[in-house]
Design an enzyme around this catalytic site. Sequence first.
Site, mmCIF file in Angstrom:
data_model
loop_
_atom_site.group_PDB
_atom_site.id
_atom_site.type_symbol
_atom_site.label_atom_id
_atom_site.label_comp_id
_atom_site.label_asym_id
_atom_site.label_seq_id
_atom_site.Cartn_x
_atom_site.Cartn_y
_atom_site.Cartn_z
ATOM 1 N N ARG A 49 0.856 -1.201 0.000
ATOM 2 C CA ARG A 49 0.000 0.000 0.000
ATOM 3 C C ARG A 49 0.885 1.242 0.000
ATOM 4 O O ARG A 49 0.605 2.233 -0.659
ATOM 5 C CB ARG A 49 -0.953 0.018 1.200
ATOM 6 C CG ARG A 49 -1.655 1.366 1.344
ATOM 7 C CD ARG A 49 -2.925 1.370 2.203
ATOM 8 N NE ARG A 49 -2.914 0.463 3.325
ATOM 9 C CZ ARG A 49 -2.221 0.675 4.462
ATOM 10 N NH1 ARG A 49 -1.492 1.768 4.626
ATOM 11 N NH2 ARG A 49 -2.263 -0.218 5.427
ATOM 12 N N TYR A 101 -16.467 17.155 -14.055
ATOM 13 C CA TYR A 101 -16.932 15.770 -14.144
ATOM 14 C C TYR A 101 -17.998 15.509 -13.057
ATOM 15 O O TYR A 101 -17.832 15.940 -11.904
ATOM 16 C CB TYR A 101 -15.720 14.852 -13.965
ATOM 17 C CG TYR A 101 -16.068 13.394 -13.984
ATOM 18 C CD1 TYR A 101 -16.445 12.765 -15.162
ATOM 19 C CD2 TYR A 101 -16.032 12.642 -12.821
ATOM 20 C CE1 TYR A 101 -16.770 11.427 -15.177
ATOM 21 C CE2 TYR A 101 -16.350 11.295 -12.825
ATOM 22 C CZ TYR A 101 -16.724 10.689 -14.006
ATOM 23 O OH TYR A 101 -17.048 9.370 -14.018
ATOM 24 N N ASP A 173 -7.942 19.125 -13.503
ATOM 25 C CA ASP A 173 -8.206 17.775 -13.978
ATOM 26 C C ASP A 173 -7.813 17.769 -15.460
ATOM 27 O O ASP A 173 -8.496 18.357 -16.292
ATOM 28 C CB ASP A 173 -9.700 17.461 -13.773
ATOM 29 C CG ASP A 173 -10.078 16.076 -14.260
ATOM 30 O OD1 ASP A 173 -9.386 15.536 -15.141
ATOM 31 O OD2 ASP A 173 -11.096 15.540 -13.769
ATOM 32 N N LYS A 198 -9.054 6.975 -19.009
ATOM 33 C CA LYS A 198 -9.445 7.494 -20.311
ATOM 34 C C LYS A 198 -8.259 7.427 -21.281
ATOM 35 O O LYS A 198 -7.804 6.354 -21.608
ATOM 36 C CB LYS A 198 -10.011 8.903 -20.148
ATOM 37 C CG LYS A 198 -10.990 9.049 -18.966
ATOM 38 C CD LYS A 198 -12.264 8.246 -19.133
ATOM 39 C CE LYS A 198 -13.088 8.124 -17.854
ATOM 40 N NZ LYS A 198 -13.434 9.367 -17.192
HETATM 41 C C1 LIG Z 1 -13.843 9.730 -15.890
HETATM 42 C C2 LIG Z 1 -13.417 11.029 -15.348
HETATM 43 C C3 LIG Z 1 -13.118 11.198 -13.977
HETATM 44 C C4 LIG Z 1 -13.287 10.065 -12.983
HETATM 45 O O1 LIG Z 1 -12.377 9.066 -13.214
HETATM 46 P P1 LIG Z 1 -12.623 7.506 -12.851
HETATM 47 O O2 LIG Z 1 -11.377 6.872 -13.316
HETATM 48 O O3 LIG Z 1 -13.859 7.080 -13.574
HETATM 49 O O4 LIG Z 1 -12.812 7.453 -11.368
HETATM 50 C C5 LIG Z 1 -12.684 12.421 -13.553
HETATM 51 N N1 LIG Z 1 -12.559 13.459 -14.412
HETATM 52 C C6 LIG Z 1 -12.834 13.354 -15.715
HETATM 53 C C7 LIG Z 1 -12.676 14.520 -16.610
HETATM 54 C C8 LIG Z 1 -13.282 12.143 -16.226
HETATM 55 O O5 LIG Z 1 -13.587 12.038 -17.530
#
Ligand SMILES: *Cc1c(COP(=O)(O)O)cnc(C)c1O
Length: 385
Positions: A49, A101, A173, A198
Amino acid sequence: MKNYKMDTLLIHGGATTDPRTKAVNFPIYQTSTYAQQALGQNSGYEYSRTKNPTRDAIETLIAELENGQFGFAFASGMAASSCAFSLFKSGDKILISSNVYGGTFRVLDKVFSNFEITYEIIDMRDVKLLESKIDSCVKAIFFETPANPLMQVVSIKELVKIAKKHKILSIIDNTFMTPYLQKPLDLGVDIVVHSATKYLGGHSDLVAGLIVTKDKNLAERIGFLQNSIGAVLAPFDSFLLVRGIKTLGLRMQKHCENALKIANFLEKHKAIDRVYYPFLKSDEGYEIQKAQAKAGGGMISFELNKKYDYKRLCQNTRIIVLAESLGGVESLLCHPASMTHASIPKEIREKIGIKENLIRLSVGIEDADDLIADLTQAIDLAKKS
Ligand SMILES: *Cc1c(COP(=O)(O)O)cnc(C)c1O
């Protein structure tokens, strides 16, 4: 820190070769614990961890790609942003950009609110409005650019200027752009957060999150939180993510090239009322996007004319898959009002521009002509008689 250009770093950045066997691919250290030589003596690894070699590989790689110093890998994008929000304490307020998001909004609204960490949604395209909202409780701004689903662009430089002036943290982000297209730390942002699920992973086969910073003090606090809360990325997923990132450059180039072609096609199509893509010259965010990112990315949204039925369009594509998520090699189609943004009440949705006839495309790396032909036939079938 290796001093290579991006395309080389994608392949040779981080810990690529296994130091023991010289295996070209860094191995998966599928272990929870490590033998210690004597009391108080270990190899630098005690418990997975806290630290795992395969996770180290992705953490050093993302730090190099973002031009940061310290990387952290998490079990999901939400685990990464939740870790960033855990830097704050009761009484603190975070200003967030509109259209963050949905999961980010939810965790602030329903989880961190229980600990009296509050938020306010601001249209950060209006920097004067943003500045007017900063009071002594505000400790950070958190934003996305381009933001989903209308691909709204905010100026990273302008936001950083305001954050620095008021001595608050700036957190971005960077999921939609990836460091291949946009490097926020170079523009002065304090913390970069990613859903590596993504584009970074890129193959729709894993869920992962990342944080990067240059600041040693912040890195110590984030590392402490990562280990304390414990939502770390598993060794196998760390390996998959390193593997996915090797082709990030090729993939992003093709995503962007295809998306621009499709955006141009849609803009000319009589069935389409409006196209949102930040690399279209007609797009409101074009100048800022051009200044701070290499290209427009792979995400497009468009509004279908009322003479066409958006439900029929969604069920009639042949190559493009109707699904949530984005950033994979395959093209995906989504209806924000009933899918990704369904949790937002209809009046608010309409107010922020997410209309019923809005469709979002995550453009994959297939042949652009095939994708355009697929959209053409699905739009034709969607015409109301
Ligand atoms: C999908 C997404 C998230 C969340 O990510 P997960 O891997 O699904 O927890 C956060 N920000 C953006 C812009 C996203 O497209």
